[in-house]
Each structure stands twice: as C-alpha cells, then as structure tokens.
Design a protein around this motif. Structure first.
Motif, mmCIF file in Angstrom:
data_model
loop_
_atom_site.group_PDB
_atom_site.id
_atom_site.type_symbol
_atom_site.label_atom_id
_atom_site.label_comp_id
_atom_site.label_asym_id
_atom_site.label_seq_id
_atom_site.Cartn_x
_atom_site.Cartn_y
_atom_site.Cartn_z
ATOM 1 N N PRO A 44 -16.246 -10.311 12.105
ATOM 2 C CA PRO A 44 -15.673 -9.012 11.342
ATOM 3 C C PRO A 44 -14.682 -7.552 11.677
ATOM 4 N N TYR A 45 -14.000 -7.643 11.140
ATOM 5 C CA TYR A 45 -13.288 -5.935 11.925
ATOM 6 C C TYR A 45 -13.701 -4.975 11.119
ATOM 7 N N PRO A 46 -14.135 -3.874 11.334
ATOM 8 C CA PRO A 46 -15.696 -2.816 10.671
ATOM 9 C C PRO A 46 -13.421 -2.222 10.201
ATOM 10 N N GLY A 47 -13.556 -2.425 8.582
ATOM 11 C CA GLY A 47 -12.519 -1.505 8.259
ATOM 12 C C GLY A 47 -11.494 -2.259 7.359
ATOM 13 N N THR A 48 -10.004 -1.633 7.469
ATOM 14 C CA THR A 48 -8.983 -2.081 6.552
ATOM 15 C C THR A 48 -7.543 -1.046 7.423
ATOM 16 N N MET A 49 -6.364 -2.487 8.297
ATOM 17 C CA MET A 49 -5.899 -1.229 8.642
ATOM 18 C C MET A 49 -4.871 -1.146 6.981
ATOM 19 N N LEU A 50 -4.125 -0.040 7.229
ATOM 20 C CA LEU A 50 -2.766 -0.136 6.422
ATOM 21 C C LEU A 50 -1.211 -0.123 6.588
ATOM 22 N N LEU A 51 -0.250 -0.793 5.826
ATOM 23 C CA LEU A 51 0.595 -0.676 7.530
ATOM 24 C C LEU A 51 1.252 -0.539 6.146
ATOM 25 N N LYS A 52 2.747 0.570 6.735
ATOM 26 C CA LYS A 52 3.555 0.733 5.285
ATOM 27 C C LYS A 52 5.245 0.454 6.549
ATOM 28 N N VAL A 53 6.238 -0.146 5.943
ATOM 29 C CA VAL A 53 7.133 -0.032 6.424
ATOM 30 C C VAL A 53 8.391 0.200 5.402
ATOM 31 N N ASP A 54 9.011 1.447 6.032
ATOM 32 C CA ASP A 54 10.463 1.845 5.368
ATOM 33 C C ASP A 54 11.111 0.548 6.800
ATOM 34 N N ALA A 55 11.663 -0.221 4.890
ATOM 35 C CA ALA A 55 13.301 -0.962 5.739
ATOM 36 C C ALA A 55 14.340 -0.545 5.142
ATOM 37 N N THR A 56 14.381 1.049 4.770
ATOM 38 C CA THR A 56 15.194 1.546 3.852
ATOM 39 C C THR A 56 17.156 1.177 4.703
ATOM 40 N N ASP A 57 16.399 1.589 5.562
ATOM 41 C CA ASP A 57 17.926 2.366 7.215
ATOM 42 C C ASP A 57 18.777 0.625 6.999
ATOM 43 N N TYR A 58 18.782 -0.488 6.210
ATOM 44 C CA TYR A 58 19.774 -1.001 6.359
ATOM 45 C C TYR A 58 21.317 -1.056 7.449
ATOM 46 N N ALA A 59 21.789 0.672 6.739
ATOM 47 C CA ALA A 59 22.991 0.740 7.658
ATOM 48 C C ALA A 59 22.914 1.025 9.542
ATOM 49 N N ARG A 60 21.317 0.904 9.572
ATOM 50 C CA ARG A 60 21.465 0.875 11.186
ATOM 51 C C ARG A 60 20.338 0.226 11.987
ATOM 52 N N GLY A 61 20.299 -0.782 10.378
ATOM 53 C CA GLY A 61 18.803 -2.280 10.873
ATOM 54 C C GLY A 61 17.245 -1.592 12.159
ATOM 55 N N ILE A 62 17.031 0.131 11.101
ATOM 56 C CA ILE A 62 15.927 0.773 11.296
ATOM 57 C C ILE A 62 15.038 0.380 10.385
ATOM 58 N N PHE A 63 13.551 -0.279 11.301
ATOM 59 C CA PHE A 63 12.272 0.284 10.991
ATOM 60 C C PHE A 63 11.397 1.041 10.954
ATOM 61 N N HIS A 64 11.389 2.265 10.204
ATOM 62 C CA HIS A 64 10.141 3.027 10.207
ATOM 63 C C HIS A 64 9.085 2.218 10.056
ATOM 64 N N VAL A 65 7.317 2.245 11.051
ATOM 65 C CA VAL A 65 6.359 1.976 10.522
ATOM 66 C C VAL A 65 5.635 3.651 10.412
ATOM 67 N N ARG A 66 4.871 3.627 9.260
ATOM 68 C CA ARG A 66 3.373 4.216 9.807
ATOM 69 C C ARG A 66 1.880 3.153 9.624
ATOM 70 N N GLN A 67 0.937 3.081 10.269
ATOM 71 C CA GLN A 67 -0.178 2.209 10.481
ATOM 72 C C GLN A 67 -1.207 3.071 10.373
ATOM 73 N N THR A 68 -2.083 3.030 9.763
ATOM 74 C CA THR A 68 -3.908 3.388 9.508
ATOM 75 C C THR A 68 -4.988 2.614 10.016
ATOM 76 N N ILE A 69 -5.450 2.794 11.167
ATOM 77 C CA ILE A 69 -5.737 1.138 11.795
ATOM 78 C C ILE A 69 -7.322 2.752 12.219
#
Length: 642
Positions: A44-69
C-alpha cells in the motif's frame, strides 16, 4: 616451401604493427550505471495523491496540471511519467509534451533532476519534515497532426490521465490511491468510467480510485454531447463536431444494445460493474480506437449516424473495443501485464489478445446487426487477399509482428509489404476463423470457438481484475473444447514464417478466395472514406486523392518501374490523371500489347513510365462453393435470448 614460408612470415611482420597500433590509443571502459529507480512493490502507498487538471484552455490545447503527492520520507523521491502504455503495447508516453515542471513543498521550490538513462524519471530532493510535495506542469497537446494526435478541438477533447500526471516509483500502480478533479470548458459535458462523480458548474470531482484504474478510465468531453443506456450496465456516450451529428435513430441504438447483449451471451459473464463507450464523431479530433476495462475510446466519421447506410464498414470498431474488456483487459498475456508503466511489456501473445478480438468483432457485428454479412465476408476477403501476395511473409512470422508496436510504433515505411506491420490483428483473426471451422466441422457444429471464449474469457461475474495466461493455457483451453494438436496448429500458423495464404478457414466454411475486376463492398467503402484508389493487386500501389502513390507492393509492377512512395502520377496516356483514366488504362493493357503509360514526378524530376502489366483490375472476393452448408450463417447466427 621455404620461399612460401618466408613470404608468409614477411606478410605477418608487415601487418602486425597495424594490428597492435590501437594499444597506444586511449581506450575507455564503460561507466557502470547503478540501479537508482526503486522497483515496483505490491504494497500500500502511504497516502492519496490529488490530481487537478484545468482543461479549460481548449483554444490552445493546453492542460494545466497540479498534483499533491504524499512522500513517505525525506531524501530523493523519484516520480515517473507513464512510458509503457496498456493498449498501445509499446513505450509511447508523451513526455515530450510536458513543460514547466515545478515541484514545491510549502510553497518553496524543490531541486529536481531528470535521469539521463531514463528520461521518464524525475528525481526530487525532499527536505526533512516534508509530508507531501506539490507538482505543477503544463501538457502542451498537439495542435496539428504533424506534432502528434490532436486531442483538443473547439468542440471536444480526449483527456488521457497518463498524459497529465506523474506517479511515485516503488509501488504497483494498483496500490497508489488518487483523487481526480478536472475543470472543463463552460457548457461542456464529460464522461469517464470513474465512480463518485460530483459536478459543480464546470468542475468534475471523482471519488478515490487507484492510479491503475485512473489511467484505464479516460474522459471524452464536448460542447455537443448525448448519452444512451444500452442495458447490461453499458452506456453509449457521444460527442460530436456539431449538434446535428447526434441524430441517432431508435434502430441505431437498438443495434448497439444488441451488440452488448451478444457480447454478454458469448462470454457468459461481465467483467465490469459499468461500461462506457466513449465515441467521438469528428473530422478534427485525432482518430482513436483504444480499449479499457470499463470503457473504450473510439472515433468515427461525423456522419456515423446521419449516413448510417453508407457507414457499414465503420461499424466494426465498437465491437472490437468492447470485446477487449474480456480479451485483453480481464484475460491478459502474463508477460504483457506489468505492475507499473515503466516495466517493459512483452507482446508475443498479441495474436490472442488482438487477433482473436479481430475475429470476434466481426462475428459480434454480424450477430447484432451492426454490420451486414456481405461486409463481414468482404473484410475477410480483403485480409486474405492481402496476405496471399505479401512478400514479408517469407521471412517474418505473425508472432514476430507482435513486436511491431515496439519496433516501429506505426511509423510510415518505404515498403510495408516487405517488412510486414501489425499483422497479428487480421492474420490472427483469419487463424481463429480456421480454428473455429476446425472445431465446428469436427463436432458437427456441437462445439465451436464460442465454447473456448466462454471457458477462457468468461471467468467470474463482476471480476474486473486481471487473470493472466501463457501459450500452454491457450492450448489447454482449446483441448478442453475439442482435443487436437493445438500446440502444433498455433506454432505452425503464428510462429513460423513462409506459411501459405491463411485461407483454410474460409475454405472450410464452404467459400474460396476469388479475384474480380470490381472492388468488394469493404474495399469500395474504404476507398470512398480515404478518397484513394487501391490498386494493390494490379499495379501494386495505392494512389491518394492528389495522385500520390503509396503502399508500393514489393516486387510488384509499380516497384519494378521504380515507383516509390511519394511519387506523383500526373498523367495517364498523356492525359491528366484521375481514377477512371488509370482504371481504363489497366483494362486496355489486358490486350497484351498496350502498356500502362504514366507521367510521374518525384523531387522535381519528371519521367514517363511504361508499366508492363496485363492482369487487369483485381480485387479479392469470397465466393460460395457448391451447394453444401454455409458455415458462415452458423458463425453469425444470433445467440442472445430474443
């Protein structure tokens, strides 16, 4: 004797200094590279990763990612970007599209280094007392096909979580918990086979799942979205370029529902608690057909529903990906299953994983009414015809082509008929047709490959883990249905090069491969979709809509005339090229006196080519032989309870 001996000694003396000259040069030894990446452990891994993906920039096809590990200790922590991807059977992780990688702890930047011997591994120095780190980066998705597969358009997107996340080295991915939150463009709707969904405006939040399940559960989202329940816990989720393309009729949906029922009837169990077809109807999103355990990523032409009668050849994809829930995801070759996305996969048994799936996709399409019998037989004819003339069969076995995803990654090739490509799909399907016919004819239709499918892929209802197998397991399961020397049968057909054309199953079904001067319905529809002219079995090439030649058949007429991929055909018999003219020229050449005369251009150089070909137009077809039983009617007979 003495004279010859003297000459020999003299020659040795003259050459000896040169042989030893390198001894005075610098001669380094290799630097031993220590193993610095923890191997995956089933803990078992000690803890839970959080993954946040901002996919709103569809005009430029850029995904902004934030992870807590969460991190278990201070010191070096290695994060991995997924490299070896399930369903792609190869190391195709999109690491080149990652930009702005920045790890922090408590808002303070952390030092990181990419490992030069494994560019998918990032080492981060974690200070004492830090319990978790934050990672920010952008994923710059391709905006044109020259850069890779386009996954974002003004109307839709395909979110694949392995592209927008890292994971810690040292654990099985099934042991790493993760919670996902994704922000979509305003007014868009998304679908993914993930549980615990909560929607707040444009933010989609899901419950905790494993990183393995997250990667196996992509999302389709779009401005124009519609959803249909198909029964058996299966949902059809469709995004389209425009609202008008979502106009499915009740009959269209009934056929998709019948497909699901036929699959469940074939295998006898479901290895999912839910299943989501993700279907994009688009000219803009990059094409895809990719299996997952509880979903599949699929794309078809925008008019999939609105021109249903013209798209018969397009309707084999969803049956294929659905079958993979049983064959490929639940039952998986033991060396193809891996505990993380860094461990290399061994693809040798893809002729079961993909080959038998290629058989069942046609069978289930026929049983459910997704495709016509004429179309299914035409596709088998096209495949059998192709392998009847393929030069690469002389040196390369079908099983060796299972390594092609790693060797070539579907790159364009100069002469693919000589190198072979991923033939484990279609030749594997023809081999399993032969196996089915062998069982059916030997048992007077009392047994069939259906029995193998139920016994081998059926398993326990609701089990959506993985059950692995090897070659001997396949042989044993076949023998349980009908005793035969299946080991020799499979080795001869899959592991041995130089085999004859794989037509034995077709012949056992009461048909034969024949050649006609008009395309079968499958070839006709493929050419219409691709806007090309397939002259593989006449001139030995395919000509695209712009008159550019490709897929040059090894040692075919075009090959012998020094025509290669990229050669542009400008004129036929002195008149501007078009399909009708070149087909007319091929017909005229059957008189044995009139060559096919072409004006061609390559690299700014022009020449006139006279191709000495007299065989006429040729496309493969299946033809019923005699008045005996039509075994294909038995194979395609409906199985579900009506």
């Amino acid at each position: 004797m003495k004279k010859h001996l003297f000459v020999a000694v003299a020659l040795i003396a003259l050459t000896a200094p040169a042989a030893h000259a390198q001894e005075g040069n610098s001669r380094p030894q290799p630097v031993v590279q220590p193993l610095t990446i923890p191997l995956p452990a089933d803990r078992p891994y000690p803890g839970t990763m959080l993954l946040k993906v901002d996919a709103t920039d569809y005009a430029r096809g850029i995904f902004h990612v934030r992870q807590t590990i969460p991190v278990p200790k201070a010191g070096k922590v290695t994060l991995l970007y997924p490299q070896w991807l399930p369903g792609k059977h190869a190391p195709r992780g999109a690491i080149a599209e990652v930009a702005g990688f920045k790890p922090t702890a408590g808002g303070k930047p952390l030092v990181w280094t990419r490992q030069p011997t494994d560019v998918y591994a990032f080492d981060i120095d974690v200070p004492q007392g830090v319990k978790s780190i934050d990672v920010a980066f952008d994923f710059l998705s391709p905006t044109r096909t020259a850069e890779g597969r386009v996954v974002v358009t003004p109307a839709m997107m395909n979110l694949q979580w392995e592209q927008v996340s890292f994971y810690p080295a040292g654990w099985f991915t099934r042991q790493i918990p993760v919670q996902l939150e994704v922000s979509l463009p305003e007014g868009w709707t998304g679908a993914a086979a993930l549980d615990g969904l909560q929607v707040s405006k444009n933010r989609y939040s899901f419950g905790v799942t494993s990183y393995e399940n997250l990667v196996d559960s992509p999302m389709f989202a779009g401005r124009y979205f519609r959803q249909w329940a198909l029964g058996n816990g299966v949902t059809l989720n469709v995004v389209a370029d425009e609202e008008k393309y979502l106009g499915a009729s009740p009959d269209h949906i009934a056929r998709h529902a019948a497909l699901v029922s036929e699959a469940v009837a074939l295998f006898g169990t479901r290895h999912f608690d839910r299943y989501d077809f993700l279907l994009a109807l688009s000219d803009e999103l990059g094409g895809i057909g990719l299996e997952h355990h509880r979903s599949s990523e699929n794309s078809r032409n925008p008019d999939y529903f609105t021109k249903w009668d013209e798209n018969d050849s397009e309707r084999g994809l969803l049956p294929h990906e659905l079958v993979h829930s049983w064959n490929g995801k639940y039952r998986r070759p033991d060396k193809l299953w891996t505990p993380d996305y860094r461990t290399p996969m061994q693809d040798n048994l893809l002729w079961v994983y993909e080959g038998q799936t290629s058989y069942w996709d046609l069978v289930l399409a026929g049983r459910s009414g997704m495709q016509s019998k004429e179309m299914i037989l035409a596709e088998w004819a096209t495949n059998a015809g192709f392998y009847s003339t393929q030069a690469g069969r002389a040196w390369r076995s079908v099983e060796d082509t299972t390594l092609d995803p790693i060797i070539a990654g579907r790159k364009a090739r100069a002469f693919p008929s000589a190198t072979r490509t991923e033939d484990y799909y279609n030749e594997g399907g023809l081999m399993w047709l032969e196996a089915d016919m062998l069982i059916r004819t030997a048992t007077n239709n009392a047994k069939s490959l259906d029995d193998f499918a139920r016994g081998f892929f059926g398993g326990r209802e609701g089990d959506w883990g993985q059950s692995t197998y090897d070659f001997d397991d396949v042989v044993a399961a076949l023998n349980a249905v009908h005793p035969y020397d299946w080991a020799k049968f499979l080795r001869d057909r899959m592991q041995t090069p130089g085999r004859p054309a794989p037509t034995a199953g077709i012949e056992a079904a009461g048909y034969r491969l024949v050649w006609r001067d008009a395309p079968n319905v499958y070839d006709r529809d493929r050419m219409a979709q691709a806007k090309n002219t397939d002259l593989t079995h006449s001139l030995g090439l395919i000509i695209d809509k712009d008159g550019v030649a490709g897929s040059i058949a090894w040692d075919g007429p075009a090959f012998r005339a020094d025509i290669v991929n990229g050669t542009k055909i400008l004129a036929v018999d002195g008149v501007t090229y078009n399909r009708e003219r070149i087909e007319s020229a091929i017909r005229a050449a059957t008189d044995g006196k009139t060559p096919v005369k072409l004006l061609v251009e390559r690299g700014g150089r022009y020449r006139t080519v006279e191709i000495d070909y007299r065989g006429g137009l040729r496309w493969p077809h299946l033809e019923k032989v005699g008045t005996g039983p039509d075994w294909f009617d038995q194979v395609l007979a409906t199985k579900r309870a009506l």
